[in-house]
Design a protein around this motif. Structure first.
Motif, mmCIF file in Angstrom:
data_model
loop_
_atom_site.group_PDB
_atom_site.id
_atom_site.type_symbol
_atom_site.label_atom_id
_atom_site.label_comp_id
_atom_site.label_asym_id
_atom_site.label_seq_id
_atom_site.Cartn_x
_atom_site.Cartn_y
_atom_site.Cartn_z
ATOM 1 N N ILE A 34 0.992 -1.608 0.175
ATOM 2 C CA ILE A 34 -0.286 0.467 0.037
ATOM 3 C C ILE A 34 1.011 1.617 0.346
ATOM 4 O O ILE A 34 2.010 1.145 1.237
ATOM 5 N N TYR A 35 0.715 1.753 -0.740
ATOM 6 C CA TYR A 35 1.464 3.523 -1.313
ATOM 7 C C TYR A 35 1.176 4.266 -0.851
ATOM 8 O O TYR A 35 -0.476 4.994 -0.896
ATOM 9 N N ALA A 36 0.806 4.933 0.824
ATOM 10 C CA ALA A 36 -0.232 5.786 1.195
ATOM 11 C C ALA A 36 0.648 7.491 0.909
ATOM 12 O O ALA A 36 1.503 7.641 1.655
ATOM 13 N N THR A 37 -0.263 8.021 -0.196
ATOM 14 C CA THR A 37 0.627 9.110 -0.254
ATOM 15 C C THR A 37 -0.147 10.838 0.015
ATOM 16 O O THR A 37 -1.399 10.222 0.279
ATOM 17 N N SER A 38 0.773 11.660 0.104
ATOM 18 C CA SER A 38 0.252 12.865 -0.078
ATOM 19 C C SER A 38 0.840 14.135 -0.432
ATOM 20 O O SER A 38 1.858 13.904 -0.605
ATOM 21 N N ARG A 39 0.463 15.046 -0.250
ATOM 22 C CA ARG A 39 1.376 16.376 -1.341
ATOM 23 C C ARG A 39 2.701 16.879 -0.041
ATOM 24 O O ARG A 39 3.741 16.613 -0.511
ATOM 25 N N VAL A 40 2.699 16.160 1.503
ATOM 26 C CA VAL A 40 4.195 15.804 1.963
ATOM 27 C C VAL A 40 4.381 14.421 2.302
ATOM 28 O O VAL A 40 5.987 14.657 2.663
ATOM 29 N N ASN A 52 1.315 -7.561 4.636
ATOM 30 C CA ASN A 52 1.089 -6.322 3.860
ATOM 31 C C ASN A 52 2.542 -5.420 3.881
ATOM 32 O O ASN A 52 2.778 -5.289 5.114
ATOM 33 N N LYS A 53 2.531 -4.597 3.365
ATOM 34 C CA LYS A 53 3.393 -3.583 3.147
ATOM 35 C C LYS A 53 2.588 -2.160 3.233
ATOM 36 O O LYS A 53 2.121 -2.399 2.416
ATOM 37 N N VAL A 54 3.758 -1.684 3.981
ATOM 38 C CA VAL A 54 3.048 0.728 3.941
ATOM 39 C C VAL A 54 4.271 1.255 3.237
ATOM 40 O O VAL A 54 5.227 0.919 3.903
ATOM 41 N N ARG A 55 3.963 1.972 2.171
ATOM 42 C CA ARG A 55 4.730 2.688 1.689
ATOM 43 C C ARG A 55 5.013 4.623 2.205
ATOM 44 O O ARG A 55 3.140 4.135 1.526
ATOM 45 N N TYR A 56 4.985 5.378 1.851
ATOM 46 C CA TYR A 56 4.755 6.295 2.198
ATOM 47 C C TYR A 56 4.999 7.154 1.151
ATOM 48 O O TYR A 56 6.325 7.136 0.524
ATOM 49 N N GLY A 57 5.208 8.121 -0.003
ATOM 50 C CA GLY A 57 5.212 8.552 -0.476
ATOM 51 C C GLY A 57 5.038 10.513 -0.611
ATOM 52 O O GLY A 57 3.354 10.282 -0.481
ATOM 53 N N LYS A 58 5.633 10.960 -1.678
ATOM 54 C CA LYS A 58 4.962 12.580 -1.883
ATOM 55 C C LYS A 58 4.127 12.424 -3.342
ATOM 56 O O LYS A 58 4.530 11.336 -4.053
ATOM 57 N N LEU A 59 3.220 13.100 -3.674
ATOM 58 C CA LEU A 59 2.261 12.492 -4.239
ATOM 59 C C LEU A 59 0.824 14.147 -4.449
ATOM 60 O O LEU A 59 0.214 13.596 -3.942
ATOM 61 N N ASP A 60 1.551 15.198 -5.944
ATOM 62 C CA ASP A 60 0.545 16.176 -5.206
ATOM 63 C C ASP A 60 -0.766 15.972 -6.556
ATOM 64 O O ASP A 60 0.588 15.974 -8.269
ATOM 65 N N GLY A 62 -2.355 17.237 -8.361
ATOM 66 C CA GLY A 62 -3.115 18.883 -8.766
ATOM 67 C C GLY A 62 -0.949 19.310 -10.419
ATOM 68 O O GLY A 62 -1.465 19.829 -10.764
ATOM 69 N N ASP A 63 -0.133 18.636 -9.922
ATOM 70 C CA ASP A 63 0.784 18.590 -10.512
ATOM 71 C C ASP A 63 1.449 16.903 -11.634
ATOM 72 O O ASP A 63 1.229 16.221 -10.632
ATOM 73 N N LYS A 64 1.206 17.193 -13.486
ATOM 74 C CA LYS A 64 1.731 16.141 -13.257
ATOM 75 C C LYS A 64 3.160 15.489 -12.823
ATOM 76 O O LYS A 64 2.978 14.148 -13.652
ATOM 77 N N HIS A 65 4.175 16.434 -12.777
ATOM 78 C CA HIS A 65 5.174 16.064 -12.982
ATOM 79 C C HIS A 65 5.142 15.410 -11.162
ATOM 80 O O HIS A 65 6.277 14.916 -11.279
ATOM 81 N N SER A 66 4.290 15.565 -10.357
ATOM 82 C CA SER A 66 4.722 14.907 -9.138
ATOM 83 C C SER A 66 3.710 13.984 -9.577
ATOM 84 O O SER A 66 5.280 12.570 -9.272
ATOM 85 N N ILE A 67 3.633 13.320 -10.274
ATOM 86 C CA ILE A 67 1.962 12.199 -10.522
ATOM 87 C C ILE A 67 3.122 11.469 -11.126
ATOM 88 O O ILE A 67 3.372 10.104 -10.986
ATOM 89 N N LYS A 68 4.078 11.942 -12.664
ATOM 90 C CA LYS A 68 5.557 11.104 -12.656
ATOM 91 C C LYS A 68 6.233 10.937 -12.261
ATOM 92 O O LYS A 68 7.192 9.441 -12.364
ATOM 93 N N THR A 69 7.160 11.450 -11.327
ATOM 94 C CA THR A 69 8.029 11.503 -10.349
ATOM 95 C C THR A 69 7.805 10.183 -9.210
ATOM 96 O O THR A 69 8.583 9.290 -9.069
ATOM 97 N N PHE A 70 6.883 10.146 -8.673
ATOM 98 C CA PHE A 70 5.707 9.026 -7.622
ATOM 99 C C PHE A 70 6.248 7.866 -8.368
ATOM 100 O O PHE A 70 6.442 7.062 -8.172
ATOM 101 N N LEU A 71 5.412 7.855 -9.817
ATOM 102 C CA LEU A 71 5.190 6.228 -10.604
ATOM 103 C C LEU A 71 6.392 5.958 -10.930
ATOM 104 O O LEU A 71 7.538 5.072 -11.349
#
Length: 142
Positions: A34-40, A52-60, A62-71
């Motif tokens: 599970i990737y728990a994402t947020s702007r922070v 199960n595993k929980v991972r954390y990541g930044k994902l905004d 409203g920002d295509k670059h943030s989405i692509k970077t996360f992926l």
């Protein structure tokens, strides 16, 4: 061991955090990553059960670059996302102006739409039979 990849946006509080808790504590076959994402992108210190595993990541959303970077930084070659739970959004109901209304539409509609399109293509969801996109909206944001 194979796992099913689940991404939850807006998971740092409220409904999103509740979704992470429920998924982490529920037994699944195969287990969930599970990737728990947020702007922070904070570590919520959720202790998953079973395998199960929980991972954390930044994902905004409203920002295509943030989405692509996360992926590109989280999804390994050959993996595909099984479930995208779109929970992130903004709400300016208590302070409405035309600029804030435009921002709300830009993030909650256009951002979510772009994110879904990018996840379908670059996240492998379009080719992953049985993948799902779930859009969540609270009463405050309907």
């Amino acid at each position: 061991m194979s796992t099913r990849l689940v991404v939850v946006t807006g998971s740092h509080r409220g409904t999103g955090q509740g979704i992470i808790h429920l998924l982490a504590k529920t037994q699944h076959e195969p287990p969930l990553t599970i990737y728990a994402t947020s702007r922070v992108g904070p570590d919520l210190h959720i202790k998953p059960s079973y395998k199960n595993k929980v991972r954390y990541g930044k994902l905004d959303v409203g920002d295509k670059h943030s989405i692509k970077t996360f992926l590109s930084s989280t999804i390994k070659e050959g993996q595909a996302i099984s479930v995208l739970i779109c929970n992130a959004g903004i709400n300016h109901n208590s302070n409405e102006t035309s600029e804030l209304a435009a921002q709300t539409i830009d993030v909650n509609y256009h951002g979510t739409k772009s994110m879904c399109e990018i996840f379908l293509d670059q996240g492998g969801m379009a080719k992953n039979k049985g993948s799902r996109i779930v859009n969540v909206s609270s009463t405050a944001c309907q």
